[in-house]
Design a protein around this motif. Structure first.
Motif, PDB file in Angstrom:
ATOM      1  N   ALA A   1       0.985  -1.294   0.135  1.00 13.94           N
ATOM      2  CA  ALA A   1      -0.063   0.035  -0.114  1.00 13.94           C
ATOM      3  C   ALA A   1       0.889   1.231  -0.019  1.00 13.94           C
ATOM      4  N   GLY A   2       2.135   1.157   0.708  1.00 10.71           N
ATOM      5  CA  GLY A   2       2.777   2.507   0.616  1.00 10.71           C
ATOM      6  C   GLY A   2       3.491   2.604  -0.670  1.00 10.71           C
TER       7      GLY A   2
ATOM      8  N   THR B   1       0.745  11.492 -10.255  1.00 11.40           N
ATOM      9  CA  THR B   1       0.107  12.480 -10.394  1.00 11.40           C
ATOM     10  C   THR B   1       0.909  13.738 -10.538  1.00 11.40           C
TER      11      THR B   1
ATOM     12  N   ASP C   1       1.705   6.567  -7.162  1.00 12.43           N
ATOM     13  CA  ASP C   1       0.439   7.310  -7.181  1.00 12.43           C
ATOM     14  C   ASP C   1       0.838   8.712  -7.175  1.00 12.43           C
ATOM     15  N   THR C   2       1.767   9.394  -6.354  1.00 11.56           N
ATOM     16  CA  THR C   2       2.038  10.662  -6.084  1.00 11.56           C
ATOM     17  C   THR C   2       3.163  11.077  -7.114  1.00 11.56           C
TER      18      THR C   2
ATOM     19  N   GLU D   1       2.259   1.837  -3.538  1.00 10.25           N
ATOM     20  CA  GLU D   1       1.195   2.139  -4.419  1.00 10.25           C
ATOM     21  C   GLU D   1       0.937   3.682  -4.082  1.00 10.25           C
ATOM     22  N   ARG D   2       1.071   4.324  -2.886  1.00  8.64           N
ATOM     23  CA  ARG D   2       0.862   5.633  -2.515  1.00  8.64           C
ATOM     24  C   ARG D   2       1.887   6.457  -3.308  1.00  8.64           C
ATOM     25  N   ASN D   3       3.085   5.724  -3.204  1.00 10.54           N
ATOM     26  CA  ASN D   3       4.177   6.787  -3.551  1.00 10.54           C
ATOM     27  C   ASN D   3       4.261   6.775  -5.127  1.00 10.54           C
TER      28      ASN D   3
ATOM     29  N   LEU E   1      -2.722   1.240 -10.623  1.00 14.54           N
ATOM     30  CA  LEU E   1      -2.448   2.629 -10.872  1.00 14.54           C
ATOM     31  C   LEU E   1      -2.591   3.085 -12.665  1.00 14.54           C
TER      32      LEU E   1
END
Length: 232
Positions: free
Chosen positions: A123-124, A134, A130-131, A126-128, A169
Motif C-alpha cells: 500500500a505504501g 500525479t 500514485d504521487t 502504491e501511494r508513492n 495505478l
C-alpha cells in the motif's frame, strides 16, 4: 511613359506585394507548433539499479541500450538515465524535482523492485507511485509505467497485493503499463549477474528487445497526440 513601361511597373509592384505576403504566411506558419522543427523526444527513466545499470558499463545500461535500439529505427530520441541503485518508490518521490529539471517529454517509471525485496507494505509503494504519476502529469509530462513482480517466497497474499498495484495505478491514471520489466530475464541464470537479481549485458539486451514494441507503440501515440514547439 509608354504603355509597356507602365504595365511593367504595375507587375513589379504586384509581384513585390505577393512576395511579401508569401514571406509573411511562411513566418506565421513557422511560428505554429505543428509546423516547427522538433528536437529529439526526451525520455527519462526514473528507476532503481535496473535503470542505473548496476554491474554493467554505462553504455550497456538499459537507457543507453534502449536509445541505441530506437535510433536504429531512425527515432529522434534522447534517453535520460535517472536510475539510482537501491532506490525505492519513496526515493523516487524525493527525486522528482531533480529529474523534472531536465525537462523530459516522457517519463518511464521503473520503481518498486526494492520495495518488494524489503517486503515493504504494498500500500505504501502504491501511494508513492500514485504521487509520482500525479505530479508528473500535473507537470505536463507523459507517463509510462513499468511493472514489477514480488518475490514468490513472500507468499501468495503478498504477491497478489504487490503485483496488482501497477494495473490499478495504470487504470486510475490512464497511463500505458508494461506489466513486468524483467520479462524473459528473471530467474534465468544465463541472463543475470551472480546475484541472480541484476541483468548482465545479455539480459539487458533481452529486456530492451521485449519492451521495444511497447516503447515504439507509445512513441507513435505520443507523436500523434502532442504538438511540440521546436527546442532551442
Amino acid at each position: 511613359m509608354t504603355v509597356g513601361t507602365g504595365y511593367g511597373g504595375f507587375a513589379v509592384t504586384v509581384n513585390s506585394r505577393i512576395a511579401a505576403l508569401v514571406v509573411l504566411v511562411v513566418l506565421c506558419l513557422a511560428a505554429l507548433p505543428g509546423h516547427a522543427q522538433s528536437g529529439p523526444v526526451k525520455i527519462a527513466v526514473l528507476g532503481d539499479s535496473l535503470a542505473a545499470g548496476y554491474g554493467v558499463k554505462p553504455d550497456q545500461a538499459f537507457p543507453a541500450q534502449l536509445q541505441a535500439a530506437l535510433q536504429r529505427q531512425a527515432r529522434n530520441v534522447t534517453l535520460l538515465n535517472h536510475g539510482v541503485s537501491g532506490d525505492t518508490t519513496a526515493g523516487g518521490v524525493e527525486r522528482l524535482d531533480w529529474m523534472l529539471a531536465d525537462k523530459p517529454d516522457i517519463v518511464l517509471v521503473e520503481l518498486g523492485a526494492n520495495d518488494a525485496l524489503r517486503a515493504s507494505d504494498p500500500a505504501g509503494a502504491e501511494r508513492n507511485l500514485d504521487t509520482i504519476i500525479t505530479r508528473l502529469k500535473a507537470a505536463g509530462v507523459t507517463v509510462w509505467l513499468a511493472g514489477m513482480l514480488a518475490p514468490r517466497n513472500y507468499g501468495p497474499e503478498y504477491a497478489a497485493q504487490f503485483d496488482g498495484l501497477y494495473k490499478r495505478l495504470a487504470d486510475k491514471h490512464n497511463v500505458p503499463l508494461y506489466p513486468f520489466f524483467l520479462d524473459g530475464v528473471a530467474q534465468e541464470p544465463a541472463l543475470n549477474q551472480p546475484d541472480g537479481i541484476h541483468p548482465n549485458p545479455k539480459g539487458v539486451d533481452v529486456v530492451v528487445d521485449r519492451i521495444l514494441p511497447f516503447i515504439t507503440k507509445n512513441l507513435d501515440d505520443y507523436a500523434a497526440s502532442v504538438r511540440r514547439p521546436a527546442r532551442p
